[in-house]
Design an enzyme around this catalytic site. Structure first.
Site, PDB file in Angstrom:
ATOM      1  N   SER A 114     -11.111  -2.015   3.387  1.00 49.97           N
ATOM      2  CA  SER A 114     -10.424  -2.281   4.665  1.00 49.97           C
ATOM      3  C   SER A 114      -9.921  -0.946   5.198  1.00 49.97           C
ATOM      4  O   SER A 114      -9.195  -0.245   4.499  1.00 49.97           O
ATOM      5  CB  SER A 114      -9.224  -3.196   4.448  1.00 49.97           C
ATOM      6  OG  SER A 114      -9.672  -4.444   4.035  1.00 49.97           O
TER       7      SER A 114
ATOM      8  N   ARG B 209       0.823  -1.225   0.000  1.00 47.92           N
ATOM      9  CA  ARG B 209       0.000   0.000   0.000  1.00 47.92           C
ATOM     10  C   ARG B 209       0.856   1.274   0.000  1.00 47.92           C
ATOM     11  O   ARG B 209       0.556   2.257   0.677  1.00 47.92           O
ATOM     12  CB  ARG B 209      -0.953   0.033   1.210  1.00 47.92           C
ATOM     13  CG  ARG B 209      -1.901  -1.112   1.296  1.00 47.92           C
ATOM     14  CD  ARG B 209      -2.887  -1.205   0.132  1.00 47.92           C
ATOM     15  NE  ARG B 209      -3.631  -2.445   0.225  1.00 47.92           N
ATOM     16  CZ  ARG B 209      -3.262  -3.583  -0.381  1.00 47.92           C
ATOM     17  NH1 ARG B 209      -2.186  -3.628  -1.162  1.00 47.92           N
ATOM     18  NH2 ARG B 209      -3.974  -4.670  -0.234  1.00 47.92           N
TER      19      ARG B 209
ATOM     20  N   GLU C 106      -5.345   2.633   6.474  1.00 53.67           N
ATOM     21  CA  GLU C 106      -4.959   2.524   5.061  1.00 53.67           C
ATOM     22  C   GLU C 106      -5.641   3.666   4.297  1.00 53.67           C
ATOM     23  O   GLU C 106      -5.101   4.225   3.347  1.00 53.67           O
ATOM     24  CB  GLU C 106      -5.433   1.174   4.515  1.00 53.67           C
ATOM     25  CG  GLU C 106      -5.212   1.020   3.032  1.00 53.67           C
ATOM     26  CD  GLU C 106      -5.728  -0.309   2.489  1.00 53.67           C
ATOM     27  OE1 GLU C 106      -5.583  -1.349   3.166  1.00 53.67           O
ATOM     28  OE2 GLU C 106      -6.297  -0.292   1.392  1.00 53.67           O
TER      29      GLU C 106
HETATM   30  C1  LIG Z   1     -15.715  -1.965  -1.201  1.00 57.57           C
HETATM   31  C2  LIG Z   1     -14.247  -1.638  -1.335  1.00 57.57           C
HETATM   32  C3  LIG Z   1     -13.330  -2.677  -1.530  1.00 57.57           C
HETATM   33  C4  LIG Z   1     -11.972  -2.385  -1.650  1.00 57.57           C
HETATM   34  N1  LIG Z   1     -11.113  -3.427  -1.838  1.00 57.57           N
HETATM   35  C5  LIG Z   1      -9.786  -3.163  -1.969  1.00 57.57           C
HETATM   36  C6  LIG Z   1      -8.849  -4.241  -2.171  1.00 57.57           C
HETATM   37  O1  LIG Z   1      -9.215  -5.399  -2.268  1.00 57.57           O
HETATM   38  N2  LIG Z   1      -7.539  -3.921  -2.268  1.00 57.57           N
HETATM   39  C7  LIG Z   1      -7.082  -2.630  -2.184  1.00 57.57           C
HETATM   40  O2  LIG Z   1      -5.867  -2.406  -2.293  1.00 57.57           O
HETATM   41  N3  LIG Z   1      -7.941  -1.601  -1.985  1.00 57.57           N
HETATM   42  C8  LIG Z   1      -9.265  -1.841  -1.889  1.00 57.57           C
HETATM   43  N4  LIG Z   1     -10.134  -0.798  -1.686  1.00 57.57           N
HETATM   44  C9  LIG Z   1      -9.601   0.580  -1.531  1.00 57.57           C
HETATM   45  C10 LIG Z   1      -9.457   1.374  -2.839  1.00 57.57           C
HETATM   46  O3  LIG Z   1     -10.374   0.930  -3.830  1.00 57.57           O
HETATM   47  C11 LIG Z   1      -8.042   1.308  -3.403  1.00 57.57           C
HETATM   48  O4  LIG Z   1      -7.105   1.838  -2.484  1.00 57.57           O
HETATM   49  C12 LIG Z   1      -7.904   2.100  -4.720  1.00 57.57           C
HETATM   50  O5  LIG Z   1      -6.637   1.850  -5.281  1.00 57.57           O
HETATM   51  C13 LIG Z   1      -8.081   3.608  -4.528  1.00 57.57           C
HETATM   52  O6  LIG Z   1      -8.233   4.191  -5.813  1.00 57.57           O
HETATM   53  P1  LIG Z   1      -9.075   5.534  -6.011  1.00 57.57           P
HETATM   54  O7  LIG Z   1      -8.964   5.908  -7.439  1.00 57.57           O
HETATM   55  O8  LIG Z   1     -10.438   5.382  -5.474  1.00 57.57           O
HETATM   56  O9  LIG Z   1      -8.220   6.512  -5.133  1.00 57.57           O
HETATM   57  P2  LIG Z   1      -8.754   7.754  -4.264  1.00 57.57           P
HETATM   58  O10 LIG Z   1      -9.471   7.228  -3.072  1.00 57.57           O
HETATM   59  O11 LIG Z   1      -9.470   8.704  -5.141  1.00 57.57           O
HETATM   60  O12 LIG Z   1      -7.377   8.374  -3.813  1.00 57.57           O
HETATM   61  C14 LIG Z   1      -6.516   7.651  -2.942  1.00 57.57           C
HETATM   62  C15 LIG Z   1      -5.166   8.361  -2.949  1.00 57.57           C
HETATM   63  O13 LIG Z   1      -4.596   8.233  -4.256  1.00 57.57           O
HETATM   64  C16 LIG Z   1      -4.251   9.512  -4.767  1.00 57.57           C
HETATM   65  N5  LIG Z   1      -4.453   9.458  -6.224  1.00 57.57           N
HETATM   66  C17 LIG Z   1      -5.544   9.011  -6.905  1.00 57.57           C
HETATM   67  N6  LIG Z   1      -5.331   9.086  -8.231  1.00 57.57           N
HETATM   68  C18 LIG Z   1      -4.081   9.594  -8.397  1.00 57.57           C
HETATM   69  C19 LIG Z   1      -3.292   9.929  -9.542  1.00 57.57           C
HETATM   70  N7  LIG Z   1      -3.732   9.753 -10.793  1.00 57.57           N
HETATM   71  N8  LIG Z   1      -2.039  10.435  -9.334  1.00 57.57           N
HETATM   72  C20 LIG Z   1      -1.581  10.630  -8.066  1.00 57.57           C
HETATM   73  N9  LIG Z   1      -2.289  10.348  -6.960  1.00 57.57           N
HETATM   74  C21 LIG Z   1      -3.514   9.841  -7.123  1.00 57.57           C
HETATM   75  C22 LIG Z   1      -5.189  10.477  -4.079  1.00 57.57           C
HETATM   76  O14 LIG Z   1      -4.643  11.789  -4.047  1.00 57.57           O
HETATM   77  C23 LIG Z   1      -5.286   9.856  -2.680  1.00 57.57           C
HETATM   78  O15 LIG Z   1      -4.212  10.245  -1.868  1.00 57.57           O
HETATM   79  C24 LIG Z   1     -11.506  -1.048  -1.569  1.00 57.57           C
HETATM   80  C25 LIG Z   1     -12.436  -0.015  -1.385  1.00 57.57           C
HETATM   81  C26 LIG Z   1     -13.795  -0.287  -1.272  1.00 57.57           C
HETATM   82  C27 LIG Z   1     -14.771   0.838  -1.108  1.00 57.57           C
END
Ligand SMILES: Cc1cc2nc3c(=O)[nH]c(=O)nc-3n(C[C@H](O)[C@H](O)[C@H](O)COP(=O)(O)OP(=O)(O)OC[C@H]3O[C@@H](n4cnc5c(N)ncnc54)[C@H](O)[C@@H]3O)c2cc1C
Length: 276
Positions: free
Chosen positions: A200, A150, A270
């Protein structure tokens, strides 16, 4: 250059936790040039699909930048899938799977964007972004991805991911389909997907599982306001309806303190907690 700016944008509508106040402005960018211009606005922050963030109830005093359709395209050539940072990670993974390419099955249930997945080094079950990531275009351009649990160099350096390429392997379609079906069934059985959450909530502490520690501390079902430790999976904090970000933070602290008292283990979120 005229940017697509909306003022006073409710963050609860673009985050999977469904809480948080308004951002001063939301800018949707469609090119590298627009991104660079948006980065000049006050306190820029990139938001992907909002599935791993918690904003304050007071919102965010600054500029939230999202990627529009032109930075969300997906293409597959040979064994390489290329996607704009704004593309859905799970959709990209499903596209790879449908083309008989193996390596992104783990991602079919992760509700983030491609940029967010690279930034967080998202992973599930036996796979992670680090295992298949081949190339990243970012601002500034980084040569090393620095991916660990992560964590990424993009986090350390505050770099913005624009595009990523994933190297995959040809595999029999039945094998890919069976793996996706198995992972989907496991997620459905074990995760409270009917409630808003950010997945999580805590990182896996060395030598433990956060969900197990929380459950063993007797915290399953514990709540603060509308926020609750999921009865189904204690590693999830869910929004049972009407939860504020303060409710979620209050519950986070209660869980951290209780687990520290009982087991001497410090749980780190996380989920990215964003200051107003
Ligand atoms: C139901 C559910 C299940 C999930 N299961 C998992 C799982 O199995 N495994 C897992 O690892 N995670 C899981 N997650 C968490 C999440 O989906 C991941 O961490 C995902 O990678 C976050 O992506 P996002 O685009 O939503 O990021 P955001 O929540 O929009 O942003 C997260 C961080 O990334 C940064 N960011 C986003 N895009 C960029 C970019 N293009 N350049 C630079 N920085 C950026 C943001 O500034 C922020 O700091 C889950 C979430 C939910 C709601």
């Amino acid at each position: 250059m005229k940017l697509d700016i909306t003022e006073n944008y409710p963050l609860s509508s673009i985050t999977t936790f469904r809480c948080g106040g308004p951002a001063d402005r939301l800018v949707t960018v469609g090119s590298r040039e627009e991104l660079l211009a948006a980065m000049e606005l006050p306190r820029p922050m990139i938001l992907g699909n909002g599935s791993n963030v918690l904003f304050s109830d007071r919102g965010y005093r600054g500029t939230i930048i999202k990627f529009g359709p032109a930075l969300s395209r997906i293409s597959v050539r040979g064994c390489v899938l290329r996607a704009g940072a704004g593309a859905s990670f799970s959709y990209a993974a499903k596209k790879a799977c449908a083309k008989g390419l193996s390596g992104m099955e783990f991602a079919t249930g992760i509700p983030g964007s491609v940029g967010g997945a690279v930034y967080m080094n998202a992973g599930a079950y036996d796979g992670s972004t680090a295992d298949c990531l081949a190339e990243v275009k970012s601002v500034p351009q980084l040569e090393e991805f620095g991916l660990s649990y992560r964590h990424s160099a993009f986090m350390d350096k505050g770099a913005v991911i624009l595009e990523a390429a994933f190297r995959l392997k040809k595999a029999p379609q039945e094998e890919i389909d069976a793996k996706v079906a198995d992972l989907t069934a496991r997620r459905k059985a074990k995760q409270p997907l009917q409630y808003p959450s950010a997945g999580s909530f805590f990182k896996r502490p060395e030598g433990h599982f956060a969900g197990k520690l929380i459950e063993d501390a007797g915290l399953k079902g514990e709540s603060v306001g509308g926020a609750q430790v999921s009865e189904l999976h204690a590693g999830f904090i869910i929004n049972r309806g009407g939860a504020t970000s303060s409710d979620v933070l209050g519950l986070m602290k209660l869980v951290q303190d209780t687990v520290m008292d009982k087991f001497g283990v410090r749980l780190e979120p996380e989920v990215r907690i964003i200051e107003e």
